[in-house]
Design an enzyme around this catalytic site. Structure first.
Site, PDB file in Angstrom:
ATOM      1  N   GLY A  56       0.579  -1.102  -0.164  1.00  0.00           N
ATOM      2  CA  GLY A  56       0.120   0.163  -0.408  1.00  0.00           C
ATOM      3  C   GLY A  56       1.289   1.012  -0.059  1.00  0.00           C
ATOM      4  O   GLY A  56       2.333   1.205  -0.642  1.00  0.00           O
ATOM      5  N   HIS A  59       2.373   4.673  -5.180  1.00  0.00           N
ATOM      6  CA  HIS A  59       2.890   5.466  -5.927  1.00  0.00           C
ATOM      7  C   HIS A  59       2.645   5.288  -7.505  1.00  0.00           C
ATOM      8  O   HIS A  59       2.383   4.256  -7.224  1.00  0.00           O
ATOM      9  CB  HIS A  59       3.974   6.071  -5.264  1.00  0.00           C
ATOM     10  CG  HIS A  59       5.612   4.806  -5.510  1.00  0.00           C
ATOM     11  ND1 HIS A  59       5.878   4.280  -6.577  1.00  0.00           N
ATOM     12  CD2 HIS A  59       5.914   3.963  -4.305  1.00  0.00           C
ATOM     13  CE1 HIS A  59       6.662   3.125  -5.812  1.00  0.00           C
ATOM     14  NE2 HIS A  59       6.020   3.620  -4.017  1.00  0.00           N
ATOM     15  N   HIS A  62       4.173   1.481  -8.097  1.00  0.00           N
ATOM     16  CA  HIS A  62       3.455  -0.136  -7.594  1.00  0.00           C
ATOM     17  C   HIS A  62       2.704   0.993  -9.311  1.00  0.00           C
ATOM     18  O   HIS A  62       1.652  -0.595  -9.396  1.00  0.00           O
ATOM     19  CB  HIS A  62       2.375   0.546  -6.808  1.00  0.00           C
ATOM     20  CG  HIS A  62       3.048   0.234  -5.760  1.00  0.00           C
ATOM     21  ND1 HIS A  62       3.222   1.152  -4.254  1.00  0.00           N
ATOM     22  CD2 HIS A  62       3.898  -0.368  -4.659  1.00  0.00           C
ATOM     23  CE1 HIS A  62       4.299   1.852  -3.338  1.00  0.00           C
ATOM     24  NE2 HIS A  62       3.824  -0.203  -3.601  1.00  0.00           N
ATOM     25  N   GLN A  86       7.847  -8.959   7.833  1.00  0.00           N
ATOM     26  CA  GLN A  86       9.254  -8.861   6.796  1.00  0.00           C
ATOM     27  C   GLN A  86      10.180  -7.829   7.897  1.00  0.00           C
ATOM     28  O   GLN A  86      10.622  -7.560   7.409  1.00  0.00           O
ATOM     29  CB  GLN A  86       9.055  -8.835   5.978  1.00  0.00           C
ATOM     30  CG  GLN A  86       8.011  -7.545   5.554  1.00  0.00           C
ATOM     31  CD  GLN A  86       7.418  -7.459   4.196  1.00  0.00           C
ATOM     32  OE1 GLN A  86       6.814  -8.196   3.688  1.00  0.00           O
ATOM     33  NE2 GLN A  86       8.242  -5.934   2.789  1.00  0.00           N
ATOM     34  N   ASP A 175      13.487  -3.507  -5.986  1.00  0.00           N
ATOM     35  CA  ASP A 175      13.753  -4.308  -4.693  1.00  0.00           C
ATOM     36  C   ASP A 175      14.242  -5.255  -5.511  1.00  0.00           C
ATOM     37  O   ASP A 175      13.586  -6.526  -6.018  1.00  0.00           O
ATOM     38  CB  ASP A 175      12.713  -4.630  -3.911  1.00  0.00           C
ATOM     39  CG  ASP A 175      11.694  -3.188  -2.912  1.00  0.00           C
ATOM     40  OD1 ASP A 175      12.058  -3.055  -1.757  1.00  0.00           O
ATOM     41  OD2 ASP A 175      10.948  -3.284  -4.046  1.00  0.00           O
ATOM     42  N   GLN A 178      14.998  -9.055  -3.705  1.00  0.00           N
ATOM     43  CA  GLN A 178      13.603  -9.138  -4.219  1.00  0.00           C
ATOM     44  C   GLN A 178      13.443 -10.244  -5.354  1.00  0.00           C
ATOM     45  O   GLN A 178      12.350 -11.182  -4.614  1.00  0.00           O
ATOM     46  CB  GLN A 178      11.994  -8.309  -2.990  1.00  0.00           C
ATOM     47  CG  GLN A 178      10.695  -8.569  -3.038  1.00  0.00           C
ATOM     48  CD  GLN A 178      10.021  -7.848  -2.855  1.00  0.00           C
ATOM     49  OE1 GLN A 178      10.130  -7.740  -1.462  1.00  0.00           O
ATOM     50  NE2 GLN A 178       8.875  -7.489  -3.581  1.00  0.00           N
ATOM     51  N   SER A 210      10.007   5.506  -3.548  1.00  0.00           N
ATOM     52  CA  SER A 210       9.437   4.341  -2.302  1.00  0.00           C
ATOM     53  C   SER A 210       8.728   5.055  -1.714  1.00  0.00           C
ATOM     54  O   SER A 210       8.294   6.317  -1.509  1.00  0.00           O
ATOM     55  CB  SER A 210      10.611   4.995  -1.671  1.00  0.00           C
ATOM     56  OG  SER A 210       9.986   3.833  -0.364  1.00  0.00           O
ATOM     57  N   SER A 211       7.392   4.318  -0.530  1.00  0.00           N
ATOM     58  CA  SER A 211       6.510   4.536   0.107  1.00  0.00           C
ATOM     59  C   SER A 211       7.449   5.343   0.529  1.00  0.00           C
ATOM     60  O   SER A 211       6.466   5.840   1.321  1.00  0.00           O
ATOM     61  CB  SER A 211       6.257   3.354   0.917  1.00  0.00           C
ATOM     62  OG  SER A 211       5.123   2.650  -0.164  1.00  0.00           O
ATOM     63  N   ARG A 212       8.531   4.779   1.286  1.00  0.00           N
ATOM     64  CA  ARG A 212       9.506   5.509   2.898  1.00  0.00           C
ATOM     65  C   ARG A 212       9.617   7.257   2.206  1.00  0.00           C
ATOM     66  O   ARG A 212      10.241   7.293   3.107  1.00  0.00           O
ATOM     67  CB  ARG A 212      10.311   4.304   3.029  1.00  0.00           C
ATOM     68  CG  ARG A 212       9.836   3.893   3.651  1.00  0.00           C
ATOM     69  CD  ARG A 212      10.970   2.197   4.462  1.00  0.00           C
ATOM     70  NE  ARG A 212      10.544   0.818   4.594  1.00  0.00           N
ATOM     71  CZ  ARG A 212      10.485   0.110   4.607  1.00  0.00           C
ATOM     72  NH1 ARG A 212      10.879  -0.031   3.332  1.00  0.00           N
ATOM     73  NH2 ARG A 212      10.139  -0.871   5.866  1.00  0.00           N
TER      74      ARG A 212
END
Ligand code: AMP
Length: 306
Positions: A56, A59, A62, A86, A175, A178, A210-212
Protein backbone atom coordinates in the site's frame (compact mmCIF):
# COMPACT_ATOMS: atom_id res chain seq x y z
CA UNK A 1 -3.52 0.09 10.63
CA UNK A 2 -7.05 1.28 11.07
CA UNK A 3 -8.63 -2.13 11.38
CA UNK A 4 -12.10 -0.60 11.20
CA UNK A 5 -11.39 0.54 7.72
CA UNK A 6 -10.85 -3.03 6.61
CA UNK A 7 -13.97 -4.23 8.33
CA UNK A 8 -16.30 -1.54 7.03
CA UNK A 9 -17.38 -0.86 3.47
CA UNK A 10 -14.81 1.13 1.49
CA UNK A 11 -15.60 4.78 0.84
CA UNK A 12 -15.30 4.32 -2.93
CA UNK A 13 -18.04 2.50 -4.80
CA UNK A 14 -17.34 -1.16 -5.47
CA UNK A 15 -18.78 -3.41 -8.12
CA UNK A 16 -19.79 -7.03 -8.21
CA UNK A 17 -18.67 -8.07 -11.66
CA UNK A 18 -14.88 -8.25 -11.69
CA UNK A 19 -14.81 -8.18 -15.50
CA UNK A 20 -16.67 -4.89 -15.66
CA UNK A 21 -13.35 -3.06 -15.46
CA UNK A 22 -12.82 0.52 -14.42
CA UNK A 23 -16.40 1.76 -14.05
CA UNK A 24 -16.83 1.96 -10.30
CA UNK A 25 -13.36 1.27 -8.94
CA UNK A 26 -11.99 -2.03 -7.76
CA UNK A 27 -13.83 -4.65 -5.78
CA UNK A 28 -12.39 -4.82 -2.24
CA UNK A 29 -11.96 -8.27 -0.73
CA UNK A 30 -10.57 -8.99 2.72
CA UNK A 31 -11.19 -12.72 3.10
CA UNK A 32 -8.81 -15.34 1.74
CA UNK A 33 -11.61 -17.57 0.54
CA UNK A 34 -13.22 -14.70 -1.39
CA UNK A 35 -10.07 -13.82 -3.30
CA UNK A 36 -9.34 -17.47 -4.05
CA UNK A 37 -12.81 -17.96 -5.49
CA UNK A 38 -12.61 -14.81 -7.57
CA UNK A 39 -9.26 -15.85 -9.08
CA UNK A 40 -10.17 -19.49 -9.60
CA UNK A 41 -13.49 -18.58 -11.22
CA UNK A 42 -11.84 -16.09 -13.54
CA UNK A 43 -9.30 -18.66 -14.66
CA UNK A 44 -11.99 -21.30 -15.11
CA UNK A 45 -13.78 -18.80 -17.34
CA UNK A 46 -10.64 -18.63 -19.47
CA UNK A 47 -9.40 -15.26 -18.18
CA UNK A 48 -5.75 -14.66 -17.41
CA UNK A 49 -5.06 -13.15 -13.99
CA UNK A 50 -2.25 -10.77 -13.00
CA UNK A 51 -1.28 -10.30 -9.35
CA UNK A 52 0.52 -7.24 -7.97
CA UNK A 53 1.58 -7.65 -4.32
CA UNK A 54 2.12 -4.36 -2.45
CA UNK A 55 2.20 -2.92 1.04
CA UNK A 56 0.00 0.00 0.00
CA UNK A 57 0.88 3.73 0.29
CA UNK A 58 0.82 3.49 -3.46
CA UNK A 59 2.83 5.63 -5.85
CA UNK A 60 3.55 5.59 -9.56
CA UNK A 61 5.99 2.70 -9.15
CA UNK A 62 3.18 0.47 -7.93
CA UNK A 63 0.79 1.82 -10.55
CA UNK A 64 3.27 1.00 -13.31
CA UNK A 65 3.15 -2.66 -12.21
CA UNK A 66 -0.64 -2.53 -12.43
CA UNK A 67 -0.45 -0.94 -15.86
CA UNK A 68 1.82 -3.71 -17.15
CA UNK A 69 -0.41 -6.34 -15.56
CA UNK A 70 -3.41 -4.78 -17.29
CA UNK A 71 -1.75 -4.95 -20.68
CA UNK A 72 -0.88 -8.64 -20.18
CA UNK A 73 -3.86 -10.01 -18.23
CA UNK A 74 -7.65 -10.00 -18.40
CA UNK A 75 -8.12 -9.53 -14.66
CA UNK A 76 -5.82 -7.64 -12.27
CA UNK A 77 -5.56 -8.20 -8.53
CA UNK A 78 -3.57 -5.81 -6.34
CA UNK A 79 -2.88 -6.93 -2.80
CA UNK A 80 -2.35 -4.43 0.00
CA UNK A 81 -0.87 -5.84 3.16
CA UNK A 82 1.80 -4.38 5.42
CA UNK A 83 3.42 -7.68 6.24
CA UNK A 84 4.63 -7.69 9.86
CA UNK A 85 6.96 -10.68 9.42
CA UNK A 86 9.25 -8.88 6.98
CA UNK A 87 9.99 -6.05 9.43
CA UNK A 88 12.71 -6.36 12.06
CA UNK A 89 11.91 -5.62 15.70
CA UNK A 90 13.36 -2.07 15.48
CA UNK A 91 12.05 -1.27 12.01
CA UNK A 92 9.16 0.91 10.89
CA UNK A 93 6.23 -1.54 10.88
CA UNK A 94 4.11 0.71 13.09
CA UNK A 95 4.94 3.97 11.34
CA UNK A 96 4.73 2.51 7.81
CA UNK A 97 2.34 4.79 5.85
CA UNK A 98 -1.18 3.39 5.47
CA UNK A 99 -4.04 4.97 3.54
CA UNK A 100 -6.41 2.37 2.15
CA UNK A 101 -8.98 4.85 0.88
CA UNK A 102 -6.43 6.79 -1.11
CA UNK A 103 -4.95 3.55 -2.43
CA UNK A 104 -8.38 2.33 -3.55
CA UNK A 105 -9.06 5.60 -5.34
CA UNK A 106 -5.71 5.38 -7.16
CA UNK A 107 -6.29 1.76 -8.08
CA UNK A 108 -9.74 2.66 -9.37
CA UNK A 109 -8.24 5.29 -11.63
CA UNK A 110 -5.57 2.77 -12.67
CA UNK A 111 -8.23 0.28 -13.77
CA UNK A 112 -7.54 -2.39 -11.14
CA UNK A 113 -10.27 -5.03 -10.92
CA UNK A 114 -9.86 -6.50 -7.43
CA UNK A 115 -8.03 -5.32 -4.31
CA UNK A 116 -7.21 -7.89 -1.67
CA UNK A 117 -6.52 -6.19 1.67
CA UNK A 118 -6.57 -8.77 4.45
CA UNK A 119 -6.14 -8.11 8.17
CA UNK A 120 -3.07 -9.32 10.08
CA UNK A 121 -5.27 -11.87 11.84
CA UNK A 122 -6.52 -13.25 8.54
CA UNK A 123 -2.96 -13.76 7.26
CA UNK A 124 -1.35 -14.85 10.53
CA UNK A 125 -4.02 -16.40 12.75
CA UNK A 126 -3.12 -17.43 16.29
CA UNK A 127 -0.90 -20.50 16.20
CA UNK A 128 0.67 -19.67 12.84
CA UNK A 129 4.15 -21.21 12.72
CA UNK A 130 5.35 -22.15 9.20
CA UNK A 131 7.67 -19.97 7.14
CA UNK A 132 9.80 -20.14 3.99
CA UNK A 133 13.59 -20.26 4.44
CA UNK A 134 15.25 -18.84 1.33
CA UNK A 135 18.74 -19.92 2.37
CA UNK A 136 21.85 -17.95 1.45
CA UNK A 137 19.95 -15.57 -0.88
CA UNK A 138 18.29 -14.09 2.17
CA UNK A 139 21.50 -13.61 4.13
CA UNK A 140 23.55 -11.36 1.85
CA UNK A 141 23.08 -7.64 0.96
CA UNK A 142 19.73 -6.68 2.53
CA UNK A 143 19.91 -9.84 4.62
CA UNK A 144 23.04 -8.65 6.43
CA UNK A 145 21.10 -5.69 7.77
CA UNK A 146 17.61 -7.25 7.84
CA UNK A 147 18.24 -10.88 8.82
CA UNK A 148 14.62 -12.11 8.87
CA UNK A 149 13.38 -9.89 6.04
CA UNK A 150 13.37 -12.36 3.15
CA UNK A 151 11.94 -15.14 5.27
CA UNK A 152 8.99 -12.80 5.85
CA UNK A 153 8.85 -11.74 2.19
CA UNK A 154 8.99 -15.28 0.81
CA UNK A 155 6.40 -16.47 3.30
CA UNK A 156 3.86 -13.75 2.52
CA UNK A 157 4.46 -13.94 -1.23
CA UNK A 158 3.92 -17.70 -1.22
CA UNK A 159 0.76 -17.25 0.86
CA UNK A 160 -0.53 -14.64 -1.60
CA UNK A 161 0.28 -16.97 -4.52
CA UNK A 162 -1.74 -19.68 -2.78
CA UNK A 163 -4.68 -17.38 -2.07
CA UNK A 164 -4.61 -15.76 -5.50
CA UNK A 165 -3.28 -18.43 -7.88
CA UNK A 166 -2.71 -16.02 -10.77
CA UNK A 167 -1.03 -16.62 -14.13
CA UNK A 168 1.54 -13.88 -13.56
CA UNK A 169 2.84 -11.85 -10.64
CA UNK A 170 4.42 -8.42 -11.06
CA UNK A 171 7.37 -7.12 -9.06
CA UNK A 172 9.49 -3.98 -9.32
CA UNK A 173 13.17 -4.01 -10.14
CA UNK A 174 13.51 -1.38 -7.42
CA UNK A 175 13.62 -4.31 -4.95
CA UNK A 176 16.23 -6.22 -6.95
CA UNK A 177 17.10 -8.83 -4.32
CA UNK A 178 13.41 -9.50 -3.75
CA UNK A 179 12.99 -10.39 -7.42
CA UNK A 180 15.88 -12.87 -7.17
CA UNK A 181 14.49 -14.42 -3.99
CA UNK A 182 10.96 -14.72 -5.38
CA UNK A 183 12.11 -16.24 -8.67
CA UNK A 184 14.21 -18.80 -6.78
CA UNK A 185 11.34 -19.62 -4.43
CA UNK A 186 8.85 -20.32 -7.21
CA UNK A 187 11.44 -22.47 -8.99
CA UNK A 188 12.41 -24.39 -5.84
CA UNK A 189 8.85 -24.90 -4.62
CA UNK A 190 7.28 -25.54 -8.05
CA UNK A 191 4.85 -22.65 -7.86
CA UNK A 192 3.07 -22.38 -11.23
CA UNK A 193 3.22 -18.60 -11.68
CA UNK A 194 5.16 -16.44 -14.11
CA UNK A 195 7.26 -13.79 -12.34
CA UNK A 196 7.44 -10.51 -14.26
CA UNK A 197 9.91 -7.81 -13.29
CA UNK A 198 9.15 -4.19 -14.22
CA UNK A 199 11.50 -1.19 -14.37
CA UNK A 200 12.15 1.16 -11.46
CA UNK A 201 10.06 4.33 -11.63
CA UNK A 202 11.85 7.48 -10.48
CA UNK A 203 10.94 11.03 -9.56
CA UNK A 204 11.95 13.55 -12.21
CA UNK A 205 15.13 14.32 -10.24
CA UNK A 206 16.17 10.64 -10.16
CA UNK A 207 15.07 9.57 -6.68
CA UNK A 208 13.62 6.06 -6.87
CA UNK A 209 9.98 6.16 -5.83
CA UNK A 210 9.34 4.51 -2.49
CA UNK A 211 6.55 4.58 0.07
CA UNK A 212 9.27 5.47 2.58
CA UNK A 213 10.21 8.71 0.77
CA UNK A 214 7.48 10.47 2.80
CA UNK A 215 9.77 10.07 5.83
CA UNK A 216 12.42 12.32 4.22
CA UNK A 217 12.72 15.94 5.32
CA UNK A 218 13.47 18.42 2.51
CA UNK A 219 17.12 18.33 3.54
CA UNK A 220 17.24 14.52 3.67
CA UNK A 221 15.56 14.31 0.32
CA UNK A 222 18.24 16.51 -1.25
CA UNK A 223 20.96 14.33 0.32
CA UNK A 224 19.18 11.17 -0.85
CA UNK A 225 19.59 12.27 -4.46
CA UNK A 226 23.29 11.40 -4.13
CA UNK A 227 22.28 7.71 -4.31
CA UNK A 228 20.71 7.80 -7.77
CA UNK A 229 23.41 10.26 -8.83
CA UNK A 230 26.12 7.80 -7.80
CA UNK A 231 24.42 5.07 -9.84
CA UNK A 232 24.27 7.34 -12.90
CA UNK A 233 27.93 8.20 -12.36
CA UNK A 234 28.75 4.48 -12.33
CA UNK A 235 26.79 4.00 -15.53
CA UNK A 236 28.68 6.83 -17.16
CA UNK A 237 32.04 5.38 -16.06
CA UNK A 238 31.11 1.97 -17.47
CA UNK A 239 29.95 3.55 -20.72
CA UNK A 240 33.31 5.32 -20.93
CA UNK A 241 35.08 1.95 -20.63
CA UNK A 242 35.84 1.65 -16.94
CA UNK A 243 35.66 -2.02 -15.93
CA UNK A 244 37.26 -2.05 -12.50
CA UNK A 245 34.64 -2.33 -9.77
CA UNK A 246 37.01 -0.95 -7.09
CA UNK A 247 37.51 2.25 -9.10
CA UNK A 248 33.79 2.69 -9.76
CA UNK A 249 32.84 1.93 -6.18
CA UNK A 250 35.33 4.51 -4.85
CA UNK A 251 33.92 7.21 -7.12
CA UNK A 252 30.36 6.35 -6.13
CA UNK A 253 31.26 6.49 -2.46
CA UNK A 254 32.94 9.85 -3.03
CA UNK A 255 29.78 11.19 -4.70
CA UNK A 256 27.63 10.00 -1.81
CA UNK A 257 30.02 11.29 0.86
CA UNK A 258 29.97 14.73 -0.77
CA UNK A 259 26.23 15.00 0.02
CA UNK A 260 26.90 14.54 3.75
CA UNK A 261 24.67 12.66 6.18
CA UNK A 262 24.24 9.57 4.00
CA UNK A 263 25.55 6.32 5.51
CA UNK A 264 26.07 3.57 2.95
CA UNK A 265 25.26 0.10 4.28
CA UNK A 266 26.33 -1.79 1.18
CA UNK A 267 27.38 -0.95 -2.35
CA UNK A 268 27.36 -4.22 -4.24
CA UNK A 269 28.22 -5.19 -7.82
CA UNK A 270 26.59 -8.48 -8.82
CA UNK A 271 26.18 -10.37 -12.08
CA UNK A 272 22.71 -9.34 -13.27
CA UNK A 273 20.02 -11.87 -12.39
CA UNK A 274 22.09 -13.18 -9.46
CA UNK A 275 23.51 -12.03 -6.14
CA UNK A 276 27.03 -13.15 -7.12
CA UNK A 277 29.63 -10.39 -6.62
CA UNK A 278 31.88 -9.37 -9.52
CA UNK A 279 35.20 -7.54 -9.47
CA UNK A 280 35.09 -6.50 -13.11
CA UNK A 281 32.25 -5.36 -15.33
CA UNK A 282 32.43 -8.01 -18.04
CA UNK A 283 28.71 -8.31 -18.73
CA UNK A 284 25.33 -7.11 -17.45
CA UNK A 285 25.96 -6.08 -13.85
CA UNK A 286 23.55 -4.76 -11.26
CA UNK A 287 24.86 -2.21 -8.81
CA UNK A 288 22.71 -2.40 -5.68
CA UNK A 289 22.99 -0.16 -2.66
CA UNK A 290 21.36 0.58 0.65
CA UNK A 291 21.92 3.67 2.75
CA UNK A 292 20.41 5.54 5.62
CA UNK A 293 19.60 9.20 5.18
CA UNK A 294 18.80 10.59 8.61
CA UNK A 295 16.52 7.92 10.07
CA UNK A 296 15.27 6.70 6.70
CA UNK A 297 16.68 3.60 5.06
CA UNK A 298 16.64 3.64 1.26
CA UNK A 299 17.63 1.12 -1.42
CA UNK A 300 18.30 1.61 -5.11
CA UNK A 301 20.01 -0.22 -7.96
CA UNK A 302 20.93 0.12 -11.61
CA UNK A 303 21.79 -2.30 -14.39
CA UNK A 304 25.04 -1.38 -16.19
CA UNK A 305 27.22 -3.03 -18.81
CA UNK A 306 24.26 -4.26 -20.84
P1 AMP B 1 6.10 -2.36 -1.67
O1 AMP B 1 4.74 -1.80 -1.51
O2 AMP B 1 7.19 -1.39 -1.34
O3 AMP B 1 6.26 -3.70 -1.01
O4 AMP B 1 6.28 -2.64 -3.21
C1 AMP B 1 5.37 -3.43 -3.92
C2 AMP B 1 5.91 -3.69 -5.29
O5 AMP B 1 6.12 -2.45 -5.96
C3 AMP B 1 7.28 -4.40 -5.26
O6 AMP B 1 7.33 -5.35 -6.31
C4 AMP B 1 8.23 -3.26 -5.50
O7 AMP B 1 9.45 -3.66 -6.09
C5 AMP B 1 7.43 -2.41 -6.46
N1 AMP B 1 7.95 -1.04 -6.44
C6 AMP B 1 8.16 -0.25 -5.35
N2 AMP B 1 8.71 0.92 -5.71
C7 AMP B 1 8.86 0.87 -7.06
C8 AMP B 1 9.38 1.77 -8.04
N3 AMP B 1 9.88 2.96 -7.71
N4 AMP B 1 9.38 1.37 -9.33
C9 AMP B 1 8.89 0.16 -9.68
N5 AMP B 1 8.38 -0.73 -8.81
C10 AMP B 1 8.37 -0.38 -7.51
Amino acid sequence: MDENLLMSQPAVATRRDPFDRGKFGPQLLTEGEAIRQAVVRARQAGKSVGLVPTMGALHEGHLSLLETARTECDLTVVTIFVNPTQFGPHEDFRQYPRDLERDLAQLGRGGCDIVFAPTNEAMYPAGYTTSVDVGQLGQVLEGEFRPAHFRGVATIVLKLFQLAPADRAYFGRKDYQQTIVVRQMVADLNVPIDIRVCPTIRESDGLAMSSRNVYLSADDRRRALSLSRSLRLAEQLVNEGQRDVAVIRAQMQHEIDAAGGVQVQYLAFVADGTLTPVERIDGPTTIALAATVGKTRLIDNLLVGK
